[in-house]
Design a protein around this motif. Structure first.
Motif, PDB file in Angstrom:
ATOM      1  N   ALA A 226       0.837  -1.194   0.000  1.00 51.10           N
ATOM      2  CA  ALA A 226       0.000   0.000   0.000  1.00 51.10           C
ATOM      3  C   ALA A 226       0.875   1.248   0.000  1.00 51.10           C
ATOM      4  CB  ALA A 226      -0.921   0.002   1.223  1.00 51.10           C
ATOM      5  N   LEU A 227       0.668   2.120  -0.983  1.00 52.62           N
ATOM      6  CA  LEU A 227       1.374   3.394  -1.073  1.00 52.62           C
ATOM      7  C   LEU A 227       0.365   4.487  -1.359  1.00 52.62           C
ATOM      8  CD1 LEU A 227       4.544   2.470  -3.190  1.00 52.62           C
ATOM      9  CD2 LEU A 227       4.448   2.962  -0.740  1.00 52.62           C
ATOM     10  N   SER A 228       0.574   5.634  -0.779  1.00 54.33           N
ATOM     11  CA  SER A 228      -0.385   6.726  -0.912  1.00 54.33           C
ATOM     12  C   SER A 228      -0.487   7.228  -2.342  1.00 54.33           C
ATOM     13  CB  SER A 228       0.004   7.881   0.019  1.00 54.33           C
ATOM     14  OG  SER A 228       1.324   8.345  -0.294  1.00 54.33           O
ATOM     15  N   ASN A 229       0.616   7.142  -3.097  1.00 54.58           N
ATOM     16  CA  ASN A 229       0.618   7.653  -4.465  1.00 54.58           C
ATOM     17  C   ASN A 229       0.476   6.548  -5.504  1.00 54.58           C
ATOM     18  OD1 ASN A 229       3.075   6.551  -3.893  1.00 54.58           O
ATOM     19  ND2 ASN A 229       4.285   8.109  -4.965  1.00 54.58           N
TER      20      ASN A 229
ATOM     21  N   GLY B 172      -2.264   3.414  -6.605  1.00 54.03           N
ATOM     22  CA  GLY B 172      -3.450   2.600  -6.396  1.00 54.03           C
ATOM     23  C   GLY B 172      -4.297   3.038  -5.230  1.00 54.03           C
ATOM     24  N   LYS B 173      -4.374   4.347  -4.992  1.00 51.51           N
ATOM     25  CA  LYS B 173      -5.240   4.890  -3.935  1.00 51.51           C
ATOM     26  C   LYS B 173      -4.926   4.316  -2.558  1.00 51.51           C
ATOM     27  CE  LYS B 173      -8.924   5.276  -7.387  1.00 51.51           C
ATOM     28  NZ  LYS B 173     -10.305   4.872  -7.759  1.00 51.51           N
ATOM     29  N   ASN B 174      -3.654   3.987  -2.359  1.00 52.54           N
ATOM     30  CA  ASN B 174      -3.196   3.479  -1.058  1.00 52.54           C
ATOM     31  C   ASN B 174      -3.871   2.151  -0.675  1.00 52.54           C
ATOM     32  OD1 ASN B 174      -1.462   3.721   1.167  1.00 52.54           O
ATOM     33  ND2 ASN B 174      -3.051   4.650   2.435  1.00 52.54           N
ATOM     34  N   ARG B 175      -4.235   1.383  -1.707  1.00 49.86           N
ATOM     35  CA  ARG B 175      -4.865   0.091  -1.459  1.00 49.86           C
ATOM     36  C   ARG B 175      -3.994  -1.024  -2.023  1.00 49.86           C
ATOM     37  NH1 ARG B 175     -10.996   0.586  -3.464  1.00 49.86           N
ATOM     38  NH2 ARG B 175     -10.031   1.789  -5.139  1.00 49.86           N
ATOM     39  N   THR B 176      -4.304  -2.236  -1.652  1.00 48.28           N
ATOM     40  CA  THR B 176      -3.594  -3.409  -2.163  1.00 48.28           C
ATOM     41  C   THR B 176      -4.565  -4.282  -2.948  1.00 48.28           C
ATOM     42  OG1 THR B 176      -4.014  -4.637  -0.128  1.00 48.28           O
ATOM     43  CG2 THR B 176      -1.949  -3.388  -0.256  1.00 48.28           C
ATOM     44  N   GLY B 177      -3.991  -5.260  -3.649  1.00 46.70           N
ATOM     45  CA  GLY B 177      -4.809  -6.121  -4.495  1.00 46.70           C
ATOM     46  C   GLY B 177      -4.961  -5.514  -5.877  1.00 46.70           C
ATOM     47  N   LEU B 178      -5.975  -5.936  -6.592  1.00 47.34           N
ATOM     48  CA  LEU B 178      -6.230  -5.404  -7.930  1.00 47.34           C
ATOM     49  C   LEU B 178      -7.169  -4.206  -7.786  1.00 47.34           C
ATOM     50  CD1 LEU B 178      -5.481  -5.986 -10.867  1.00 47.34           C
ATOM     51  CD2 LEU B 178      -7.631  -7.248 -11.094  1.00 47.34           C
ATOM     52  N   VAL B 179      -6.582  -3.028  -7.775  1.00 47.61           N
ATOM     53  CA  VAL B 179      -7.355  -1.792  -7.590  1.00 47.61           C
ATOM     54  C   VAL B 179      -8.011  -1.432  -8.925  1.00 47.61           C
ATOM     55  CG1 VAL B 179      -7.281   0.605  -6.859  1.00 47.61           C
ATOM     56  CG2 VAL B 179      -5.699  -1.064  -5.856  1.00 47.61           C
ATOM     57  N   LYS B 180      -9.337  -1.278  -8.913  1.00 50.51           N
ATOM     58  CA  LYS B 180     -10.098  -1.043 -10.146  1.00 50.51           C
ATOM     59  C   LYS B 180     -10.567   0.397 -10.225  1.00 50.51           C
ATOM     60  CE  LYS B 180     -12.733  -4.456  -8.885  1.00 50.51           C
ATOM     61  NZ  LYS B 180     -11.851  -5.139  -7.913  1.00 50.51           N
ATOM     62  N   TRP B 181     -10.668   0.886 -11.461  1.00 47.84           N
ATOM     63  CA  TRP B 181     -11.162   2.224 -11.731  1.00 47.84           C
ATOM     64  C   TRP B 181     -12.108   2.130 -12.926  1.00 47.84           C
ATOM     65  CZ3 TRP B 181      -7.648   7.144 -12.642  1.00 47.84           C
ATOM     66  CH2 TRP B 181      -8.473   8.281 -12.746  1.00 47.84           C
ATOM     67  N   ARG B 182     -13.425   2.236 -12.667  1.00 53.40           N
ATOM     68  CA  ARG B 182     -14.419   2.214 -13.735  1.00 53.40           C
ATOM     69  C   ARG B 182     -14.662   3.644 -14.195  1.00 53.40           C
ATOM     70  NH1 ARG B 182     -17.914  -1.532 -15.535  1.00 53.40           N
ATOM     71  NH2 ARG B 182     -17.446  -2.894 -13.767  1.00 53.40           N
ATOM     72  N   THR B 183     -14.317   3.927 -15.433  1.00 54.61           N
ATOM     73  CA  THR B 183     -14.430   5.287 -15.948  1.00 54.61           C
ATOM     74  C   THR B 183     -14.823   5.238 -17.421  1.00 54.61           C
ATOM     75  OG1 THR B 183     -13.242   7.393 -16.224  1.00 54.61           O
ATOM     76  CG2 THR B 183     -11.984   5.366 -16.570  1.00 54.61           C
ATOM     77  N   SER B 184     -14.868   6.376 -18.061  1.00 54.16           N
ATOM     78  CA  SER B 184     -15.244   6.444 -19.474  1.00 54.16           C
ATOM     79  C   SER B 184     -14.209   5.730 -20.340  1.00 54.16           C
ATOM     80  CB  SER B 184     -15.370   7.903 -19.917  1.00 54.16           C
ATOM     81  OG  SER B 184     -15.523   7.999 -21.320  1.00 54.16           O
ATOM     82  N   VAL B 185     -14.692   5.075 -21.403  1.00 53.72           N
ATOM     83  CA  VAL B 185     -13.784   4.337 -22.284  1.00 53.72           C
ATOM     84  C   VAL B 185     -12.906   5.279 -23.087  1.00 53.72           C
ATOM     85  CG1 VAL B 185     -15.275   2.312 -22.466  1.00 53.72           C
ATOM     86  CG2 VAL B 185     -15.585   4.209 -24.063  1.00 53.72           C
ATOM     87  N   THR B 186     -13.209   6.564 -23.067  1.00 51.95           N
ATOM     88  CA  THR B 186     -12.358   7.530 -23.766  1.00 51.95           C
ATOM     89  C   THR B 186     -11.194   8.003 -22.909  1.00 51.95           C
ATOM     90  OG1 THR B 186     -13.762   9.372 -23.039  1.00 51.95           O
ATOM     91  CG2 THR B 186     -14.322   8.320 -25.142  1.00 51.95           C
ATOM     92  N   GLN B 187     -11.226   7.663 -21.628  1.00 55.82           N
ATOM     93  CA  GLN B 187     -10.120   8.032 -20.735  1.00 55.82           C
ATOM     94  C   GLN B 187      -8.848   7.306 -21.163  1.00 55.82           C
ATOM     95  OE1 GLN B 187     -10.586  10.187 -18.097  1.00 55.82           O
ATOM     96  NE2 GLN B 187      -8.419  10.149 -17.520  1.00 55.82           N
ATOM     97  N   LYS B 188      -7.726   7.960 -21.042  1.00 57.99           N
ATOM     98  CA  LYS B 188      -6.464   7.376 -21.493  1.00 57.99           C
ATOM     99  C   LYS B 188      -5.686   6.797 -20.308  1.00 57.99           C
ATOM    100  CE  LYS B 188      -5.894  10.181 -25.661  1.00 57.99           C
ATOM    101  NZ  LYS B 188      -6.016   9.055 -26.585  1.00 57.99           N
ATOM    102  N   PHE B 189      -5.244   5.543 -20.493  1.00 58.43           N
ATOM    103  CA  PHE B 189      -4.412   4.859 -19.509  1.00 58.43           C
ATOM    104  C   PHE B 189      -3.350   4.066 -20.257  1.00 58.43           C
ATOM    105  CE2 PHE B 189      -8.548   5.120 -17.243  1.00 58.43           C
ATOM    106  CZ  PHE B 189      -8.135   5.837 -16.139  1.00 58.43           C
ATOM    107  N   ASP B 190      -2.603   3.250 -19.504  1.00 64.77           N
ATOM    108  CA  ASP B 190      -1.757   2.238 -20.121  1.00 64.77           C
ATOM    109  C   ASP B 190      -2.645   1.050 -20.477  1.00 64.77           C
ATOM    110  OD1 ASP B 190       0.321   3.924 -19.603  1.00 64.77           O
ATOM    111  OD2 ASP B 190       1.131   2.784 -17.926  1.00 64.77           O
ATOM    112  N   VAL B 191      -2.045  -0.064 -20.848  1.00 64.95           N
ATOM    113  CA  VAL B 191      -2.825  -1.259 -21.168  1.00 64.95           C
ATOM    114  C   VAL B 191      -2.061  -2.489 -20.697  1.00 64.95           C
ATOM    115  CG1 VAL B 191      -1.863  -1.346 -23.503  1.00 64.95           C
ATOM    116  CG2 VAL B 191      -3.948  -2.614 -22.986  1.00 64.95           C
ATOM    117  N   PHE B 192      -2.793  -3.458 -20.180  1.00 63.93           N
ATOM    118  CA  PHE B 192      -2.217  -4.747 -19.822  1.00 63.93           C
ATOM    119  C   PHE B 192      -2.493  -5.742 -20.953  1.00 63.93           C
ATOM    120  CE2 PHE B 192      -2.739  -2.837 -15.623  1.00 63.93           C
ATOM    121  CZ  PHE B 192      -1.508  -3.127 -15.044  1.00 63.93           C
ATOM    122  N   CYS B 193      -1.420  -6.289 -21.516  1.00 62.69           N
ATOM    123  CA  CYS B 193      -1.530  -7.281 -22.586  1.00 62.69           C
ATOM    124  C   CYS B 193      -1.210  -8.663 -22.040  1.00 62.69           C
ATOM    125  CB  CYS B 193      -0.592  -6.948 -23.744  1.00 62.69           C
ATOM    126  SG  CYS B 193      -0.950  -5.355 -24.553  1.00 62.69           S
TER     127      CYS B 193
END
Length: 280
Positions: A112-115, A117-138
Motif C-alpha cells: 500500500a502506497l499513498s501515491n 493505487g489509492k493506497n490500497r492493495t490487491g487489484l485496484v479497479k477504476w471504472r471510468t469512461s472508455v475515452t479516458q487514457k491509460f496504459d494497457v495490460f496485454c
C-alpha cells in the motif's frame, strides 16, 4: 461511356481509400512505447504497455479501443481481469493504471502506497469512461504456457523456485512478493524507470507496415488494371463511333453527289426538250 468510366474510376478510388482507412485504423504507432516488466519477462504472460512522450517519458496514451488494438498490433491479446489477478498473485506490481478486457482500468498492488493505487492493495479497479487514457495490460498466451511449463519442470534453473515451493504457503507467498517488490518500484518514478523500450515491437511494426503497403499496392494495381481496361474499351467505342460517323459522312457525300448529278441530268434533258420544241 465517358461518364461511366469516370464513375467507375471514382468507385475504385473510394474503395481503395476505404481499405486504406481500415488498415490505418488497425495500425497504431508502436515505435514509442515501453513495456513492464522488461521484454520477454512477463509475469504469468501479463505485461504493461505505456506510451512515451517527446521526452521519452511514460504517459497515459490509450483509450479503451486503442489499448485493445495496441495489444493486437503486438501479436497478443488484451489481458482479462482474471489474468492480471493471476499475475498479481505471482508478484506483478505496478504504479500505473492500465486497461483490461472488461473495459476497466486496474493497477495491481502488493504494498500500500499513498501515491499508487489509492493506497490500497490487491487489484485496484477504476471504472471510468472508455475515452479516458491509460496504459494497457496485454497477455501473451505462449509466455504464460512456457512459464507454467518451466514452473512444473524440475531443473537446476527452477531449483530455487522448487525450494521455495517446499516452504509453507504463507512463507512462499511472502518470499515471492518480497522478491518481486524489490525488482519493481516503490514509487511511480522508479517503476517508470524500470520499464524498458519494447525492442520486439520494431519487427511487429515492420510486419504491420509491410502488410499495409502490400495490401495497398495490390489494390492500386487492381485500380490501374481496371482503368487501363476501361480506357481500352472507351478507345474502341470511340473508334467505332468515329468510324460510323466517317461512313455516315461518306454516305451523305455520295448521296449529295448523286442528287447533284441527277439534277444536272434533269436540267440537260429539259434544255434538250426545249431545243426540239423550238426547232419544230
Amino acid at each position: 461511356m465517358t461518364s461511366f468510366l469516370i464513375n467507375m474510376i471514382w468507385l475504385c478510388i473510394s474503395f481503395v481509400l476505404s481499405i486504406t482507412s481500415v488498415i490505418s485504423d488497425q495500425y497504431i504507432e508502436t515505435s514509442h512505447i515501453k513495456v513492464f516488466p522488461a521484454v520477454n519477462q512477463s509475469i504469468a504472460g501479463v505485461f504493461q504497455v505505456s506510451d512515451l512522450n517527446d521526452l521519452n517519458q511514460p504517459q497515459y496514451g490509450f483509450n479503451a479501443s486503442e489499448a485493445r488494438r495496441l495489444c493486437s498490433s503486438l501479436g497478443v491479446n488484451i489481458a482479462s481481469k482474471a489474468q492480471v489477478q493471476e499475475a498479481l498473485t505471482r508478484g506483478l506490481e505496478t504504479c500505473r493504471f492500465g486497461w483490461i478486457d472488461e473495459h476497466l482500468a486496474v493497477v495491481p498492488r502488493i504494498k500500500a502506497l499513498s501515491n499508487c493505487g489509492k493506497n490500497r492493495t490487491g487489484l485496484v479497479k477504476w471504472r471510468t469512461s472508455v475515452t479516458q487514457k491509460f496504459d494497457v495490460f496485454c497477455f501473451n498466451e505462449s509466455d504464460a504456457a512456457t512459464q507454467l511449463r518451466d514452473a512444473t519442470t524440475d531443473s537446476p534453473l527452477n531449483s530455487s523456485d522448487y525450494s521455495q515451493q517446499t516452504q509453507s504457503p504463507s512463507k512462499a507467498a511472502t518470499s515471492t512478493r518480497t522478491t518481486q517488490s524489490t525488482t519493481s518500484s516503490s514509487t511511480p518514478n522508479d517503476t517508470d524507470n524500470e520499464a524498458v523500450p519494447a525492442r520486439f515491437v520494431s519487427s511487429v511494426q515492420s510486419f504491420t507496415g509491410a502488410k499495409a503497403i502490400l495490401i495497398t499496392s495490390i489494390f492500386a494495381l487492381l485500380l490501374t488494371a481496371i482503368i487501363i481496361l476501361a480506357y481500352i474499351k472507351l478507345s474502341r467505342a470511340l473508334g467505332s463511333n468515329i468510324k460510323q460517323q466517317q461512313e455516315y459522312i461518306q454516305t451523305e457525300e455520295w448521296t449529295c453527289e448523286t442528287n447533284i448529278k441527277e439534277t444536272k441530268q434533269a436540267a440537260q434533258e429539259d434544255e434538250t426538250i426545249e431545243v426540239v420544241d423550238d426547232a419544230s
